[in-house]
Design a protein around this motif. Structure first.
Motif, PDB file in Angstrom:
ATOM      1  N   ARG A 158       0.816  -1.213   0.000  1.00  0.00           N
ATOM      2  CA  ARG A 158       0.000   0.000   0.000  1.00  0.00           C
ATOM      3  C   ARG A 158       0.853   1.270   0.000  1.00  0.00           C
ATOM      4  NH1 ARG A 158      -1.188   2.648   5.630  1.00  0.00           N
ATOM      5  NH2 ARG A 158       0.711   1.979   6.669  1.00  0.00           N
ATOM      6  N   SER A 159       1.976   1.308   0.698  1.00  0.00           N
ATOM      7  CA  SER A 159       2.810   2.512   0.702  1.00  0.00           C
ATOM      8  C   SER A 159       3.536   2.694  -0.622  1.00  0.00           C
ATOM      9  CB  SER A 159       3.816   2.473   1.856  1.00  0.00           C
ATOM     10  OG  SER A 159       3.147   2.633   3.096  1.00  0.00           O
ATOM     11  N   ALA A 160       3.964   1.593  -1.223  1.00  0.00           N
ATOM     12  CA  ALA A 160       4.608   1.674  -2.533  1.00  0.00           C
ATOM     13  C   ALA A 160       3.636   2.221  -3.575  1.00  0.00           C
ATOM     14  CB  ALA A 160       5.123   0.297  -2.952  1.00  0.00           C
ATOM     15  N   VAL A 161       2.403   1.778  -3.513  1.00  0.00           N
ATOM     16  CA  VAL A 161       1.376   2.269  -4.423  1.00  0.00           C
ATOM     17  C   VAL A 161       1.127   3.754  -4.194  1.00  0.00           C
ATOM     18  CG1 VAL A 161      -1.113   2.168  -4.885  1.00  0.00           C
ATOM     19  CG2 VAL A 161       0.241   0.064  -4.826  1.00  0.00           C
ATOM     20  N   SER A 162       0.997   4.153  -2.952  1.00  0.00           N
ATOM     21  CA  SER A 162       0.734   5.560  -2.635  1.00  0.00           C
ATOM     22  C   SER A 162       1.865   6.451  -3.138  1.00  0.00           C
ATOM     23  CB  SER A 162       0.570   5.736  -1.124  1.00  0.00           C
ATOM     24  OG  SER A 162      -0.532   4.995  -0.656  1.00  0.00           O
ATOM     25  N   LYS A 163       3.095   6.054  -2.899  1.00  0.00           N
ATOM     26  CA  LYS A 163       4.243   6.844  -3.343  1.00  0.00           C
ATOM     27  C   LYS A 163       4.268   6.963  -4.861  1.00  0.00           C
ATOM     28  CE  LYS A 163       9.255   7.315  -2.844  1.00  0.00           C
ATOM     29  NZ  LYS A 163       9.469   7.626  -4.284  1.00  0.00           N
ATOM     30  N   TYR A 164       3.966   5.869  -5.538  1.00  0.00           N
ATOM     31  CA  TYR A 164       3.965   5.892  -7.001  1.00  0.00           C
ATOM     32  C   TYR A 164       2.933   6.883  -7.530  1.00  0.00           C
ATOM     33  CZ  TYR A 164       4.070   4.193 -11.797  1.00  0.00           C
ATOM     34  OH  TYR A 164       4.188   4.106 -13.158  1.00  0.00           O
ATOM     35  N   LEU A 165       1.750   6.874  -6.968  1.00  0.00           N
ATOM     36  CA  LEU A 165       0.686   7.779  -7.419  1.00  0.00           C
ATOM     37  C   LEU A 165       1.052   9.242  -7.160  1.00  0.00           C
ATOM     38  CD1 LEU A 165      -2.381   5.744  -6.172  1.00  0.00           C
ATOM     39  CD2 LEU A 165      -1.743   6.134  -8.553  1.00  0.00           C
ATOM     40  N   ILE A 166       1.653   9.495  -6.020  1.00  0.00           N
ATOM     41  CA  ILE A 166       2.056  10.865  -5.693  1.00  0.00           C
ATOM     42  C   ILE A 166       3.180  11.323  -6.616  1.00  0.00           C
ATOM     43  CG2 ILE A 166       3.144  12.295  -3.926  1.00  0.00           C
ATOM     44  CD1 ILE A 166       1.534  10.582  -1.864  1.00  0.00           C
ATOM     45  N   ASP A 167       4.152  10.444  -6.859  1.00  0.00           N
ATOM     46  CA  ASP A 167       5.256  10.793  -7.749  1.00  0.00           C
ATOM     47  C   ASP A 167       4.759  11.088  -9.168  1.00  0.00           C
ATOM     48  OD1 ASP A 167       7.027  10.480  -5.680  1.00  0.00           O
ATOM     49  OD2 ASP A 167       7.774   8.514  -6.333  1.00  0.00           O
ATOM     50  N   LYS A 168       3.711  10.388  -9.593  1.00  0.00           N
ATOM     51  CA  LYS A 168       3.146  10.590 -10.925  1.00  0.00           C
ATOM     52  C   LYS A 168       2.149  11.747 -10.967  1.00  0.00           C
ATOM     53  CE  LYS A 168       5.243   7.266 -13.118  1.00  0.00           C
ATOM     54  NZ  LYS A 168       6.168   7.530 -14.242  1.00  0.00           N
ATOM     55  N   ARG A 169       1.918  12.374  -9.816  1.00  0.00           N
ATOM     56  CA  ARG A 169       1.026  13.533  -9.714  1.00  0.00           C
ATOM     57  C   ARG A 169      -0.391  13.234 -10.228  1.00  0.00           C
ATOM     58  NH1 ARG A 169       4.022  17.970  -8.378  1.00  0.00           N
ATOM     59  NH2 ARG A 169       6.290  17.811  -8.718  1.00  0.00           N
ATOM     60  N   MET A 170      -0.907  12.103  -9.809  1.00  0.00           N
ATOM     61  CA  MET A 170      -2.269  11.745 -10.169  1.00  0.00           C
ATOM     62  C   MET A 170      -3.262  12.614  -9.394  1.00  0.00           C
ATOM     63  SD  MET A 170      -2.089   9.251 -12.433  1.00  0.00           S
ATOM     64  CE  MET A 170      -0.764  10.233 -13.124  1.00  0.00           C
ATOM     65  N   ASP A 171      -4.271  13.107 -10.061  1.00  0.00           N
ATOM     66  CA  ASP A 171      -5.246  13.996  -9.410  1.00  0.00           C
ATOM     67  C   ASP A 171      -6.523  13.253  -9.034  1.00  0.00           C
ATOM     68  OD1 ASP A 171      -6.363  16.453  -8.471  1.00  0.00           O
ATOM     69  OD2 ASP A 171      -7.523  16.549 -10.331  1.00  0.00           O
ATOM     70  N   THR A 172      -7.113  12.530  -9.980  1.00  0.00           N
ATOM     71  CA  THR A 172      -8.339  11.781  -9.687  1.00  0.00           C
ATOM     72  C   THR A 172      -8.015  10.286  -9.653  1.00  0.00           C
ATOM     73  OG1 THR A 172      -8.922  11.738 -12.042  1.00  0.00           O
ATOM     74  CG2 THR A 172      -9.883  13.489 -10.682  1.00  0.00           C
ATOM     75  N   ILE A 173      -8.397   9.646  -8.543  1.00  0.00           N
ATOM     76  CA  ILE A 173      -8.055   8.234  -8.328  1.00  0.00           C
ATOM     77  C   ILE A 173      -9.304   7.476  -7.891  1.00  0.00           C
ATOM     78  CG2 ILE A 173      -6.669   6.636  -6.947  1.00  0.00           C
ATOM     79  CD1 ILE A 173      -4.660   8.957  -6.576  1.00  0.00           C
ATOM     80  N   TRP A 174      -9.537   6.358  -8.531  1.00  0.00           N
ATOM     81  CA  TRP A 174     -10.577   5.436  -8.079  1.00  0.00           C
ATOM     82  C   TRP A 174      -9.912   4.236  -7.399  1.00  0.00           C
ATOM     83  CZ3 TRP A 174     -14.015   4.764 -13.096  1.00  0.00           C
ATOM     84  CH2 TRP A 174     -14.740   5.947 -13.311  1.00  0.00           C
ATOM     85  N   ILE A 175     -10.391   3.896  -6.223  1.00  0.00           N
ATOM     86  CA  ILE A 175     -10.019   2.634  -5.583  1.00  0.00           C
ATOM     87  C   ILE A 175     -11.210   1.698  -5.767  1.00  0.00           C
ATOM     88  CG2 ILE A 175      -9.313   1.485  -3.460  1.00  0.00           C
ATOM     89  CD1 ILE A 175      -8.334   4.174  -2.416  1.00  0.00           C
ATOM     90  N   VAL A 176     -10.969   0.542  -6.367  1.00  0.00           N
ATOM     91  CA  VAL A 176     -12.065  -0.380  -6.690  1.00  0.00           C
ATOM     92  C   VAL A 176     -11.846  -1.694  -5.948  1.00  0.00           C
ATOM     93  CG1 VAL A 176     -13.335  -1.549  -8.520  1.00  0.00           C
ATOM     94  CG2 VAL A 176     -12.241   0.671  -8.974  1.00  0.00           C
ATOM     95  N   GLY A 177     -12.785  -2.015  -5.076  1.00  0.00           N
ATOM     96  CA  GLY A 177     -12.748  -3.293  -4.383  1.00  0.00           C
ATOM     97  C   GLY A 177     -13.265  -4.408  -5.280  1.00  0.00           C
ATOM     98  N   SER A 178     -13.051  -5.637  -4.849  1.00  0.00           N
ATOM     99  CA  SER A 178     -13.505  -6.784  -5.636  1.00  0.00           C
ATOM    100  C   SER A 178     -14.699  -7.482  -5.011  1.00  0.00           C
ATOM    101  CB  SER A 178     -12.348  -7.774  -5.828  1.00  0.00           C
ATOM    102  OG  SER A 178     -11.296  -7.155  -6.548  1.00  0.00           O
ATOM    103  N   GLY A 179     -14.837  -7.343  -3.695  1.00  0.00           N
ATOM    104  CA  GLY A 179     -16.004  -7.918  -3.028  1.00  0.00           C
ATOM    105  C   GLY A 179     -16.043  -9.430  -3.135  1.00  0.00           C
ATOM    106  N   TRP A 180     -17.236  -9.952  -2.957  1.00  0.00           N
ATOM    107  CA  TRP A 180     -17.450 -11.396  -3.107  1.00  0.00           C
ATOM    108  C   TRP A 180     -18.691 -11.618  -3.945  1.00  0.00           C
ATOM    109  CZ3 TRP A 180     -15.036 -15.813  -2.973  1.00  0.00           C
ATOM    110  CH2 TRP A 180     -15.786 -16.992  -3.040  1.00  0.00           C
ATOM    111  N   GLU A 181     -18.489 -12.035  -5.201  1.00  0.00           N
ATOM    112  CA  GLU A 181     -19.584 -12.302  -6.131  1.00  0.00           C
ATOM    113  C   GLU A 181     -20.554 -11.126  -6.182  1.00  0.00           C
ATOM    114  OE1 GLU A 181     -21.217 -16.108  -5.137  1.00  0.00           O
ATOM    115  OE2 GLU A 181     -19.520 -17.173  -6.046  1.00  0.00           O
ATOM    116  N   GLY A 182     -19.990  -9.916  -6.280  1.00  0.00           N
ATOM    117  CA  GLY A 182     -20.792  -8.712  -6.451  1.00  0.00           C
ATOM    118  C   GLY A 182     -21.231  -8.037  -5.174  1.00  0.00           C
ATOM    119  N   ALA A 183     -20.908  -8.618  -4.021  1.00  0.00           N
ATOM    120  CA  ALA A 183     -21.331  -8.052  -2.737  1.00  0.00           C
ATOM    121  C   ALA A 183     -20.129  -7.458  -1.993  1.00  0.00           C
ATOM    122  CB  ALA A 183     -21.991  -9.125  -1.870  1.00  0.00           C
TER     123      ALA A 183
END
Length: 245
Positions: free
Chosen positions: A126-151
């Motif tokens: 999670r920290s590696a991902v966060s640093k990468y996004l900040i370094d790339k200066r991303m402005d709009t970010i979606w975090i998408v969960g996978s859930g369980w069979e749609g729930a």
């Protein structure tokens, strides 16, 4: 930075795409993807459809491919691997392309495959991902969960909150806007309550209990709960194909 969290792929809105999307499936697809790449896999090619996976894999040399398939938490018959991060050892996966389909995670990846920057996250990176996004200066970010069979799934929300905390620690928290997204706020609260013992939360989740009912997955739980144990970021380099950044 505008961050939104969607519990499952079906919740992702139509319309303009964000700068980046993070797909999370803590138990266990995105943890397995991260560890596979860490242990030398050439790439992970993900599929929502098993028939498409089989036909695509046939174009790859047999000695350079592995099939990873899971449904309901169990490995599919005839596949080399299931969906366990501790099974993807360097001896097994190094230099191989893994053709992968799981119950939930690969469907979420397919849903946002057209986002300009698509990466996968778990508690381990999670920290590696966060640093990468900040370094790339991303402005709009979606975090998408996978859930369980749609729930809804508890463990993906836990990891979404962990990513949000990490982003907030690296930049001023006032610069993170939840974009009217109560789901992200709830995930952040969940993480704040459970971060001292994330494995306990993973085991308490409905999918955690499902895994426990299938057999001994203690090492999987331990691996999936190991926060910031990896420094790699799996990135989509072509549709459905993930490699290390």
């Amino acid at each position: 930075m505008h961050v939104s969290y969607f519990h499952v792929a079906a919740d992702v809105p139509n319309g303009p795409l964000p700068d980046a999307a993070i797909v999370i499936d803590v138990l266990r697809a995105t943890t397995t993807i991260a560890w596979s790449l860490r242990n030398g896999a050439e790439a992970i090619h993900v599929f929502a459809d098993l028939n498409v996976l089989r036909s695509s894999s046939e174009s790859w040399p047999a000695e350079k491919r592995l099939l990873a398939g899971e449904r309901g938490g169990a490995r599919l018959e005839g596949f080399d691997l299931g969906n366990s991060p501790v099974a993807v050892t360097r001896e097994l996966v190094s230099g191989k392309r893994i053709f992968m389909s799981t119950t939930n995670g690969t469907r979420s990846l397919d849903r946002v495959r057209d986002v300009p920057l698509l990466i996968t996250a778990c508690l381990s990176n999670r920290s590696a991902v966060s640093k990468y996004l900040i370094d790339k200066r991303m402005d709009t970010i979606w975090i998408v969960g996978s859930g369980w069979e749609g729930a809804y799934s508890l463990e993906d929300s836990l990891a979404a909150g962990a990513v949000a905390e990490s982003l907030g620690q690296m930049i001023c928290e006032d610069q993170i806007i939840a974009a009217g997204n109560d789901e992200l706020i709830a995930a952040s609260v969940l993480w704040s309550k459970c971060k001292n013992n994330p494995e306990r939360c993973l085991r308490a989740a409905s999918h955690g209990r499902r895994l426990i009912s299938l057999g001994n997955h203690d090492e999987d739980f331990k691996c999936c709960a190991a926060v910031d144990s990896l420094d790699i970021v799996p990135i989509q380099t072509e549709p459905g194909v993930l490699k290390i950044s």
